[in-house]
Motif scaffolding. Structure first.
Motif, mmCIF file in Angstrom:
data_model
loop_
_atom_site.group_PDB
_atom_site.id
_atom_site.type_symbol
_atom_site.label_atom_id
_atom_site.label_comp_id
_atom_site.label_asym_id
_atom_site.label_seq_id
_atom_site.Cartn_x
_atom_site.Cartn_y
_atom_site.Cartn_z
ATOM 1 N N GLU A 1 31.954 8.480 -30.661
ATOM 2 C CA GLU A 1 32.914 9.583 -30.171
ATOM 3 C C GLU A 1 32.158 10.622 -29.663
ATOM 4 O O GLU A 1 32.402 11.115 -28.412
ATOM 5 C CB GLU A 1 33.952 9.852 -30.931
ATOM 6 C CG GLU A 1 34.830 8.767 -31.593
ATOM 7 C CD GLU A 1 35.642 9.072 -32.574
ATOM 8 O OE1 GLU A 1 36.399 8.367 -33.223
ATOM 9 O OE2 GLU A 1 35.612 10.131 -33.424
ATOM 10 N N SER A 2 30.950 10.999 -30.050
ATOM 11 C CA SER A 2 30.243 12.282 -29.806
ATOM 12 C C SER A 2 28.896 12.149 -30.786
ATOM 13 O O SER A 2 29.427 11.807 -31.993
ATOM 14 C CB SER A 2 31.013 13.704 -29.650
ATOM 15 O OG SER A 2 31.370 14.123 -31.140
ATOM 16 N N LYS B 1 37.677 5.320 -38.617
ATOM 17 C CA LYS B 1 37.560 5.268 -37.214
ATOM 18 C C LYS B 1 36.629 4.359 -36.494
ATOM 19 O O LYS B 1 36.897 3.577 -35.411
ATOM 20 C CB LYS B 1 37.577 6.452 -36.397
ATOM 21 C CG LYS B 1 38.713 7.484 -36.780
ATOM 22 C CD LYS B 1 38.416 8.764 -35.910
ATOM 23 C CE LYS B 1 39.563 9.554 -36.288
ATOM 24 N NZ LYS B 1 39.480 11.084 -35.569
ATOM 25 N N VAL B 2 35.453 4.200 -37.099
ATOM 26 C CA VAL B 2 34.405 3.373 -36.871
ATOM 27 C C VAL B 2 34.258 2.184 -37.699
ATOM 28 O O VAL B 2 34.195 2.373 -39.068
ATOM 29 C CB VAL B 2 33.117 3.966 -36.622
ATOM 30 C CG1 VAL B 2 32.082 3.145 -35.954
ATOM 31 C CG2 VAL B 2 33.282 5.162 -35.586
ATOM 32 N N ILE C 1 30.093 2.732 -44.238
ATOM 33 C CA ILE C 1 31.587 3.016 -43.839
ATOM 34 C C ILE C 1 31.702 4.390 -43.141
ATOM 35 O O ILE C 1 31.018 5.204 -43.323
ATOM 36 C CB ILE C 1 32.291 2.696 -44.870
ATOM 37 C CG1 ILE C 1 31.915 3.655 -46.042
ATOM 38 C CG2 ILE C 1 32.091 1.359 -45.751
ATOM 39 C CD1 ILE C 1 33.060 3.813 -47.455
ATOM 40 N N ASP C 2 32.825 4.531 -42.397
ATOM 41 C CA ASP C 2 33.231 5.671 -41.887
ATOM 42 C C ASP C 2 34.356 6.021 -42.859
ATOM 43 O O ASP C 2 35.215 5.604 -43.074
ATOM 44 C CB ASP C 2 33.938 5.490 -40.575
ATOM 45 C CG ASP C 2 34.405 6.695 -39.874
ATOM 46 O OD1 ASP C 2 34.081 7.570 -40.187
ATOM 47 O OD2 ASP C 2 34.679 6.338 -38.658
ATOM 48 N N ARG D 1 30.313 12.251 -42.801
ATOM 49 C CA ARG D 1 31.121 11.284 -42.276
ATOM 50 C C ARG D 1 30.919 9.781 -42.569
ATOM 51 O O ARG D 1 31.750 8.986 -43.164
ATOM 52 C CB ARG D 1 31.518 11.718 -40.928
ATOM 53 C CG ARG D 1 32.538 10.524 -40.525
ATOM 54 C CD ARG D 1 32.853 10.797 -38.755
ATOM 55 N NE ARG D 1 33.795 9.664 -38.436
ATOM 56 C CZ ARG D 1 34.191 9.697 -36.974
ATOM 57 N NH1 ARG D 1 33.855 10.586 -36.357
ATOM 58 N NH2 ARG D 1 34.991 8.607 -36.435
ATOM 59 N N TYR D 2 29.717 9.341 -42.291
ATOM 60 C CA TYR D 2 29.116 7.943 -42.630
ATOM 61 C C TYR D 2 28.251 7.871 -43.749
ATOM 62 O O TYR D 2 27.359 8.514 -43.800
ATOM 63 C CB TYR D 2 28.530 7.481 -41.175
ATOM 64 C CG TYR D 2 29.156 7.596 -39.827
ATOM 65 C CD1 TYR D 2 30.410 7.254 -39.709
ATOM 66 C CD2 TYR D 2 28.726 8.657 -39.080
ATOM 67 C CE1 TYR D 2 30.913 7.338 -38.693
ATOM 68 C CE2 TYR D 2 29.315 8.822 -37.634
ATOM 69 C CZ TYR D 2 30.450 8.386 -37.646
ATOM 70 O OH TYR D 2 31.125 8.293 -36.269
ATOM 71 N N ILE D 3 28.913 7.129 -44.703
ATOM 72 C CA ILE D 3 28.308 6.984 -46.156
ATOM 73 C C ILE D 3 28.081 5.432 -46.548
ATOM 74 O O ILE D 3 28.633 4.692 -45.847
ATOM 75 C CB ILE D 3 29.079 7.805 -47.088
ATOM 76 C CG1 ILE D 3 30.276 7.068 -47.218
ATOM 77 C CG2 ILE D 3 28.997 9.191 -46.707
ATOM 78 C CD1 ILE D 3 31.008 7.709 -48.405
#
Length: 354
Positions: free
Chosen positions: A71-72, A37-38, A32-33, A4-6
């Protein structure tokens, strides 16, 4: 397997930025997300100058410092089939102790040693080098190695830096002279997990309250002038403030000494430490005492100590502003006077020529 995060893909020069550590322009990629969302702050990313810099601040570190933004925890993990067991976190890699010991020499050629000797005297400077296990490097002539030894005495890595022997400032031209031992060794599958500079001292000096600064050089100088505390350094504005690193400070009284301009950021760090049940104070001493010129120069506590040459007066001022410090010092039987046997004349000439 997808993440998700790259790191932001290259889409022109506008997607590459100035590295927060080596200050090299157009060398820094931000995370980046992919779900948008982040939004990460600008220091979360990687410098592509792996050998000369090696800076890499990953989203996991950001979430550990800012758990309310996550978020988790599973959001950070790669998407894998549920039937798989979670991967066990890798143990940190270590630097060979023989390499570390071999670096504890050649001090007359070490530019930082030359500067500190001119301020503190050669004998006292040598004591600090041995206490903190500061080494010399050949990567740049006269370079210094700040070894990161954890509380068990194992060496996680070493930061190699070059200083001007007259000003004591880092050499930043024609480029910022900073790199890492683990990058220079080019060890395969090296798993870097940094620790505080000076952390190894916490094992043997458990009776002293801990003082935390950003710069390794600042820790050395402050330790000379104010040995009432055990001084350690984060090695950077955002370094060593995750849950794992902070565990060594539990059951220790801790004081944060942020550089000028960093007080608000370190207040956030102090709040995080309190949430982990770490007894911590943060002092705005520099913020309230600094002149416009000192603010422009980005002074830290070591600059004040070298300029004032009156650590006792500084401590008294700190106690006046925060009475809790007096209680802390009385509890540990610490004294204000540091002048008779622990200090030498800072301006005393030595036989070593700069």
């Amino acid at each position: 397997m997808s993440y998700r995060y790259i790191l932001e893909p290259y889409k022109g020069i506008a997607t590459r930025h100035t590295c927060p550590t080596c200050e090299q322009k157009k060398s820094f990629s931000r995370y980046i997300d992919t779900e948008n969302k982040v939004s990460f702050p600008n220091h979360v990313g990687r410098c592509d100058r792996e050998e000369k810099c090696g800076y890499h601040f990953i989203p996991k570190q950001y979430f550990e410092e800012n758990p309310e933004r996550r978020e988790s925890f599973s959001d950070y993990q790669p998407t894998i089939q549920r039937s798989f067991s979670p991967m066990k976190e890798k143990e940190p890699s270590y630097i060979d102790s023989k390499l570390v010991e071999s670096s504890l020499s050649c001090y007359p050629k070490n530019k930082l040693y030359q500067y500190l000797s001119s301020q503190l005297g050669e004998d006292e400077t040598m004591k600090l080098m041995m206490k903190y296990k500061v080494g010399s490097a050949k990567h740049w002539e006269g370079a210094t190695v700040f070894w990161q030894r954890d509380i068990a005495g194992r060496v996680r890595t070493g930061k190699v830096m070059l200083y001007d022997p007259e000003s004591g400032k880092r050499v930043k031209h024609p480029y910022n002279h900073i790199t890492w031992v683990h990058s220079l060794l080019k060890q395969e599958n090296f798993n870097l997990k940094q620790c505080f500079f000076g952390e190894h001292l916490l094992a043997s000096q458990s009776n002293l309250p801990v003082a935390i600064v950003e710069s390794e050089k600042t820790a050395l100088i402050s330790s000379f002038y104010m040995p009432q505390f055990q001084w350690i350094a984060t090695g950077g504005k955002h370094g060593c403030f995750n849950d794992e690193n902070l565990q060594v400070l539990k059951a220790r009284k801790t004081i944060l000494f942020p550089d000028l301009g960093a007080w608000e950021d370190w207040q956030v760090k102090a709040d995080k430490m309190k949430s982990l049940n770490i007894e911590v104070e943060i002092f705005d001493f520099l913020e309230k005492r600094a002149t416009p010129e000192q603010r422009k120069e980005g002074y830290d506590i070591a600059d004040f100590l070298l300029e004032a040459k009156q650590p006792t007066a500084i401590l008294q001022d700190m106690i006046k502003r925060n009475p809790a410090l007096k209680i802390l010092m009385e509890e540990f039987g610490l004294v204000l006077d540091n002048s008779s046997k622990n200090r030498v004349n800072p301006r005393k000439k030595t036989g070593f020529r700069l």
